[in-house]
Design a protein around this motif. Structure first.
Motif, PDB file in Angstrom:
ATOM      1  N   ALA A  85     -10.451-105.870  25.592  1.00 62.44           N
ATOM      2  CA  ALA A  85      -9.111-106.373  25.264  1.00 62.44           C
ATOM      3  C   ALA A  85      -8.293-105.317  24.533  1.00 62.44           C
ATOM      4  CB  ALA A  85      -9.226-107.650  24.424  1.00 62.44           C
ATOM      5  N   LEU A  86      -8.925-104.572  23.626  1.00 58.21           N
ATOM      6  CA  LEU A  86      -8.215-103.487  22.937  1.00 58.21           C
ATOM      7  C   LEU A  86      -7.694-102.467  23.931  1.00 58.21           C
ATOM      8  CD1 LEU A  86     -10.185-102.343  19.749  1.00 58.21           C
ATOM      9  CD2 LEU A  86      -7.899-103.327  19.860  1.00 58.21           C
ATOM     10  N   SER A  87      -8.533-102.075  24.876  1.00 58.85           N
ATOM     11  CA  SER A  87      -8.133-101.053  25.841  1.00 58.85           C
ATOM     12  C   SER A  87      -7.051-101.549  26.793  1.00 58.85           C
ATOM     13  CB  SER A  87      -9.348-100.550  26.630  1.00 58.85           C
ATOM     14  OG  SER A  87      -9.831-101.558  27.487  1.00 58.85           O
ATOM     15  N   GLU A  88      -6.916-102.872  26.897  1.00 61.51           N
ATOM     16  CA  GLU A  88      -5.881-103.473  27.751  1.00 61.51           C
ATOM     17  C   GLU A  88      -4.644-103.864  26.949  1.00 61.51           C
ATOM     18  OE1 GLU A  88      -8.049-106.691  29.528  1.00 61.51           O
ATOM     19  OE2 GLU A  88      -9.141-105.350  30.892  1.00 61.51           O
ATOM     20  N   ASN A  89      -4.510-103.290  25.765  1.00 62.25           N
ATOM     21  CA  ASN A  89      -3.352-103.510  24.899  1.00 62.25           C
ATOM     22  C   ASN A  89      -3.217-104.972  24.456  1.00 62.25           C
ATOM     23  OD1 ASN A  89      -1.330-102.361  23.395  1.00 62.25           O
ATOM     24  ND2 ASN A  89       0.238-102.705  24.956  1.00 62.25           N
ATOM     25  N   ARG A  90      -4.362-105.627  24.252  1.00 61.72           N
ATOM     26  CA  ARG A  90      -4.355-106.987  23.710  1.00 61.72           C
ATOM     27  C   ARG A  90      -4.951-106.988  22.303  1.00 61.72           C
ATOM     28  NH1 ARG A  90      -7.747-110.462  27.042  1.00 61.72           N
ATOM     29  NH2 ARG A  90      -8.761-108.646  27.921  1.00 61.72           N
ATOM     30  N   THR A 119      -3.612-107.296  19.314  1.00 61.80           N
ATOM     31  CA  THR A 119      -3.152-108.269  18.327  1.00 61.80           C
ATOM     32  C   THR A 119      -4.075-109.481  18.289  1.00 61.80           C
ATOM     33  OG1 THR A 119      -0.872-107.554  18.654  1.00 61.80           O
ATOM     34  CG2 THR A 119      -1.206-109.697  17.602  1.00 61.80           C
ATOM     35  N   GLU A 120      -4.456-109.979  19.442  1.00 65.35           N
ATOM     36  CA  GLU A 120      -5.355-111.134  19.515  1.00 65.35           C
ATOM     37  C   GLU A 120      -6.744-110.782  18.980  1.00 65.35           C
ATOM     38  OE1 GLU A 120      -6.966-114.920  20.181  1.00 65.35           O
ATOM     39  OE2 GLU A 120      -4.940-114.201  19.849  1.00 65.35           O
ATOM     40  N   VAL A 121      -7.215-109.591  19.306  1.00 69.13           N
ATOM     41  CA  VAL A 121      -8.533-109.156  18.842  1.00 69.13           C
ATOM     42  C   VAL A 121      -8.530-109.048  17.315  1.00 69.13           C
ATOM     43  CG1 VAL A 121     -10.225-107.282  18.897  1.00 69.13           C
ATOM     44  CG2 VAL A 121      -9.055-107.968  20.996  1.00 69.13           C
ATOM     45  N   LYS A 122      -7.490-108.445  16.762  1.00 66.28           N
ATOM     46  CA  LYS A 122      -7.415-108.292  15.298  1.00 66.28           C
ATOM     47  C   LYS A 122      -7.309-109.667  14.620  1.00 66.28           C
ATOM     48  CE  LYS A 122      -5.297-105.388  11.810  1.00 66.28           C
ATOM     49  NZ  LYS A 122      -4.299-104.358  11.551  1.00 66.28           N
ATOM     50  N   ARG A 123      -6.564-110.594  15.222  1.00 70.42           N
ATOM     51  CA  ARG A 123      -6.442-111.940  14.670  1.00 70.42           C
ATOM     52  C   ARG A 123      -7.810-112.611  14.605  1.00 70.42           C
ATOM     53  NH1 ARG A 123      -6.700-116.793  15.903  1.00 70.42           N
ATOM     54  NH2 ARG A 123      -6.951-116.505  18.132  1.00 70.42           N
ATOM     55  N   ARG A 124      -8.572-112.450  15.676  1.00 73.98           N
ATOM     56  CA  ARG A 124      -9.903-113.043  15.718  1.00 73.98           C
ATOM     57  C   ARG A 124     -10.829-112.400  14.674  1.00 73.98           C
ATOM     58  NH1 ARG A 124     -11.318-115.303  21.454  1.00 73.98           N
ATOM     59  NH2 ARG A 124      -9.224-115.843  22.164  1.00 73.98           N
ATOM     60  N   ALA A 125     -10.710-111.108  14.503  1.00 72.79           N
ATOM     61  CA  ALA A 125     -11.522-110.412  13.511  1.00 72.79           C
ATOM     62  C   ALA A 125     -11.170-110.897  12.097  1.00 72.79           C
ATOM     63  CB  ALA A 125     -11.321-108.900  13.610  1.00 72.79           C
ATOM     64  N   GLN A 126      -9.882-111.096  11.846  1.00 67.84           N
ATOM     65  CA  GLN A 126      -9.457-111.592  10.535  1.00 67.84           C
ATOM     66  C   GLN A 126      -9.977-113.012  10.313  1.00 67.84           C
ATOM     67  OE1 GLN A 126      -5.287-110.906  11.200  1.00 67.84           O
ATOM     68  NE2 GLN A 126      -5.279-109.039   9.951  1.00 67.84           N
ATOM     69  N   ALA A 127     -10.040-113.804  11.363  1.00 67.78           N
ATOM     70  CA  ALA A 127     -10.516-115.185  11.250  1.00 67.78           C
ATOM     71  C   ALA A 127     -12.014-115.237  10.932  1.00 67.78           C
ATOM     72  CB  ALA A 127     -10.212-115.942  12.525  1.00 67.78           C
ATOM     73  N   LEU A 128     -12.750-114.196  11.271  1.00 69.04           N
ATOM     74  CA  LEU A 128     -14.191-114.160  10.985  1.00 69.04           C
ATOM     75  C   LEU A 128     -14.448-114.200   9.484  1.00 69.04           C
ATOM     76  CD1 LEU A 128     -15.338-111.413  13.508  1.00 69.04           C
ATOM     77  CD2 LEU A 128     -15.738-113.879  13.703  1.00 69.04           C
ATOM     78  N   ALA A 129     -13.514-113.716   8.698  1.00 68.89           N
ATOM     79  CA  ALA A 129     -13.692-113.668   7.239  1.00 68.89           C
ATOM     80  C   ALA A 129     -13.491-115.035   6.593  1.00 68.89           C
ATOM     81  CB  ALA A 129     -12.723-112.665   6.631  1.00 68.89           C
TER      82      ALA A 129
END
Length: 121
Positions: free
Chosen positions: A103-108, A110-120
């Motif tokens: 997803a990062l390599s496909e310019n998505r 923002t969603e990946v970072k949001r999900r990572a922040q939600a892990l906390a």
């Protein structure tokens, strides 16, 4: 810099040696080592000679994939080890779809970072 187990190694589709990354980015290999030391890239010892390698999907042509550095910071702040970050980044998530690294390599990113922040949470 860490060593990884076979499970995580099998998740990552391809790897690059630090000198190859330096050539791709147009910098000295010492700069790539500094990027690893600063947490901008994850490098692991693997292969027969235990050479440092970085997942190939982290590099996009002549630059680091957009959003990767910030994402790695978020994951470290969440308490993830290098191994846990690699496992999370390269494990398929049907709701994305694909892996977070893909997803990062496909310019998505923002969603990946949001999900990572939600892990906390």
């Amino acid at each position: 810099m860490t060593e990884i187990d076979a499970k995580i190694d099998s998740l990552v589709p391809d790897w690059l040696y630090l000198p190859d990354i330096a050539e791709m980015l147009g910098v000295e290999v010492t700069r790539v080592r500094q990027m690893v030391k600063e947490g901008q890239l994850i490098a692991v010892r693997r292969g027969e000679n235990r050479a440092l390698q970085v997942p190939a999907p982290f590099i996009d042509g002549d630059k680091v994939v957009k959003g990767l550095v910030g994402l790695l910071t978020v994951l470290r702040d969440d308490g993830f080890s290098d191994e846990e970050m690699l496992e999370w980044l390269f494990t398929a998530d049907p709701t994305l779809p694909g892996t977070p690294a893909q997803a990062l390599s496909e310019n998505r990113g923002t969603e990946v970072k949001r999900r990572a922040q939600a892990l906390a949470l």
